[in-house]
Design a protein around this motif. Structure first.
Motif, mmCIF file in Angstrom:
data_model
loop_
_atom_site.group_PDB
_atom_site.id
_atom_site.type_symbol
_atom_site.label_atom_id
_atom_site.label_comp_id
_atom_site.label_asym_id
_atom_site.label_seq_id
_atom_site.Cartn_x
_atom_site.Cartn_y
_atom_site.Cartn_z
ATOM 1 N N MET A 137 0.857 -1.178 0.000
ATOM 2 C CA MET A 137 0.000 0.000 0.000
ATOM 3 C C MET A 137 0.895 1.229 0.000
ATOM 4 O O MET A 137 1.820 1.328 0.822
ATOM 5 C CB MET A 137 -0.893 0.022 1.241
ATOM 6 N N ASP A 138 0.661 2.154 -0.915
ATOM 7 C CA ASP A 138 1.491 3.356 -0.941
ATOM 8 C C ASP A 138 0.723 4.595 -1.384
ATOM 9 O O ASP A 138 -0.396 4.518 -1.882
ATOM 10 C CB ASP A 138 2.748 3.157 -1.798
ATOM 11 N N ASP A 139 1.358 5.729 -1.162
ATOM 12 C CA ASP A 139 0.802 7.038 -1.491
ATOM 13 C C ASP A 139 1.769 7.739 -2.441
ATOM 14 O O ASP A 139 2.816 8.229 -2.027
ATOM 15 C CB ASP A 139 0.633 7.851 -0.201
ATOM 16 N N PRO A 140 1.448 7.791 -3.739
ATOM 17 C CA PRO A 140 2.346 8.436 -4.707
ATOM 18 C C PRO A 140 2.292 9.962 -4.660
ATOM 19 O O PRO A 140 3.084 10.628 -5.320
ATOM 20 C CB PRO A 140 1.830 7.913 -6.046
ATOM 21 N N ASP A 141 1.382 10.512 -3.859
ATOM 22 C CA ASP A 141 1.209 11.963 -3.808
ATOM 23 C C ASP A 141 1.921 12.610 -2.621
ATOM 24 O O ASP A 141 1.789 13.818 -2.410
ATOM 25 C CB ASP A 141 -0.277 12.308 -3.748
ATOM 26 N N ALA A 142 2.649 11.828 -1.853
ATOM 27 C CA ALA A 142 3.358 12.376 -0.692
ATOM 28 C C ALA A 142 4.385 13.409 -1.157
ATOM 29 O O ALA A 142 5.036 13.221 -2.201
ATOM 30 C CB ALA A 142 4.049 11.266 0.083
ATOM 31 N N PRO A 143 4.564 14.502 -0.413
ATOM 32 C CA PRO A 143 5.481 15.570 -0.830
ATOM 33 C C PRO A 143 6.939 15.139 -0.924
ATOM 34 O O PRO A 143 7.712 15.738 -1.669
ATOM 35 C CB PRO A 143 5.289 16.649 0.246
ATOM 36 N N GLY A 189 -4.207 19.754 3.141
ATOM 37 C CA GLY A 189 -4.205 20.143 1.731
ATOM 38 C C GLY A 189 -5.062 19.208 0.902
ATOM 39 O O GLY A 189 -5.965 18.543 1.424
ATOM 40 N N PRO A 190 -4.792 19.142 -0.388
ATOM 41 C CA PRO A 190 -5.581 18.300 -1.296
ATOM 42 C C PRO A 190 -5.511 16.826 -0.902
ATOM 43 O O PRO A 190 -4.559 16.387 -0.249
ATOM 44 C CB PRO A 190 -4.913 18.533 -2.661
ATOM 45 N N ALA A 191 -6.515 16.089 -1.315
ATOM 46 C CA ALA A 191 -6.564 14.655 -1.022
ATOM 47 C C ALA A 191 -5.428 13.914 -1.706
ATOM 48 O O ALA A 191 -5.029 14.248 -2.830
ATOM 49 C CB ALA A 191 -7.910 14.091 -1.466
ATOM 50 N N HIS A 192 -4.908 12.903 -1.022
ATOM 51 C CA HIS A 192 -3.894 12.020 -1.585
ATOM 52 C C HIS A 192 -4.565 10.713 -2.012
ATOM 53 O O HIS A 192 -5.621 10.354 -1.495
ATOM 54 C CB HIS A 192 -2.810 11.709 -0.542
ATOM 55 N N ARG A 193 -3.920 10.027 -2.935
ATOM 56 C CA ARG A 193 -4.410 8.717 -3.386
ATOM 57 C C ARG A 193 -3.618 7.625 -2.677
ATOM 58 O O ARG A 193 -2.392 7.704 -2.578
ATOM 59 C CB ARG A 193 -4.258 8.575 -4.892
ATOM 60 N N TYR A 194 -4.333 6.590 -2.242
ATOM 61 C CA TYR A 194 -3.693 5.470 -1.546
ATOM 62 C C TYR A 194 -4.037 4.181 -2.291
ATOM 63 O O TYR A 194 -5.206 3.823 -2.421
ATOM 64 C CB TYR A 194 -4.158 5.410 -0.089
ATOM 65 N N PHE A 201 -7.694 10.312 0.772
ATOM 66 C CA PHE A 201 -7.800 10.875 2.119
ATOM 67 C C PHE A 201 -7.132 12.238 2.160
ATOM 68 O O PHE A 201 -6.117 12.471 1.486
ATOM 69 C CB PHE A 201 -7.144 9.956 3.155
ATOM 70 N N SER A 202 -7.719 13.128 2.926
ATOM 71 C CA SER A 202 -7.136 14.456 3.112
ATOM 72 C C SER A 202 -7.416 14.904 4.536
ATOM 73 O O SER A 202 -8.322 14.411 5.208
ATOM 74 C CB SER A 202 -7.742 15.457 2.115
ATOM 75 N N ARG A 203 -6.623 15.873 4.992
ATOM 76 C CA ARG A 203 -6.820 16.428 6.353
ATOM 77 C C ARG A 203 -6.990 17.954 6.238
ATOM 78 O O ARG A 203 -6.507 18.571 5.330
ATOM 79 C CB ARG A 203 -5.614 16.133 7.230
#
Length: 198
Positions: free
Chosen positions: A91-97, A151-156, A196-198
């Motif tokens: 499981m990963d998040d390609p949108d991480a800064p 910020g904007p939602a990330h994809r997981y 998911f976003s915060r």
């Protein structure tokens, strides 16, 4: 006249050679459309992974993130394709800064298994599911839920791989080790994506 005959003959030979080359190329192309053996493309397209808690391209419930209890969601999938020796989940998040952030690595999953329960223990050896877990970007084994900066939602992405051989890795392997072990051995892949976003 003699010189003309030689020139014409040379042109004829060259033309014949060109026609033969074109014919061979066409034959090869035609042959390429007829695979010698079955590939796993069909299995890739038809194999699916899902969750009763997470819908495709929808927000992941807080329960499975750092805003909640941060436990892993229950997942299920179709029976593994014929020839599978082991299943691997990443499981990963390609949108991480900072670049792709790895949230979960599970390997050594039996090809006979078709699900993972909710709240898999956060240890290198996950006895409850008979599998192993790798060290994530959180620098520890086990699930680490979404926790992006505001910020904007990330994809997981939950990515499930069926392998034609066992990885043979010990508990607590790194992402690099897992990726090296599965390279060239993936016979099917299934994906589920939540946001998911915060």
């Amino acid at each position: 006249m003699r010189m003309y005959w030689k020139t014409s003959r040379g042109k004829a030979v060259a033309a014949a050679a060109l026609l033969i080359a074109v014919a061979l190329f066409a034959a090869n192309c035609a042959g390429a459309k007829k695979p010698v053996k079955k590939t796993f493309k069909g299995a890739k397209m038809n194999w699916t992974i899902k969750s009763d808690s997470i819908s495709e391209n929808k927000r992941i419930p807080d329960k499975f993130t750092c805003k909640g209890t941060d436990i892993s969601p229950a997942l299920s999938w179709d029976a593994a394709p014929k020839g599978a020796q082991e299943l691997v989940l990443i499981m990963d998040d390609p949108d991480a800064p900072v670049g792709t952030w790895t949230h979960w690595i599970v390997y050594g999953i039996s090809p006979d298994r078709t699900s993972l329960p909710e709240n898999v223990e956060k240890s290198a050896a996950a006895a409850s599911v008979g599998a192993l877990q790798g060290v994530t970007s959180f620098r520890r084994p086990g699930y680490g839920g979404p926790c992006p900066p505001p910020g904007p939602a990330h994809r997981y992405f939950f990515k499930l791989f069926a392998l034609d051989k066992k990885t043979g890795l010990p508990a607590g392997a790194s992402l690099a080790q897992v990726e090296a072990a599965i390279k060239g051995h993936v016979i099917a892949e299934a994906k589920l994506m939540g946001t998911f976003s915060r």
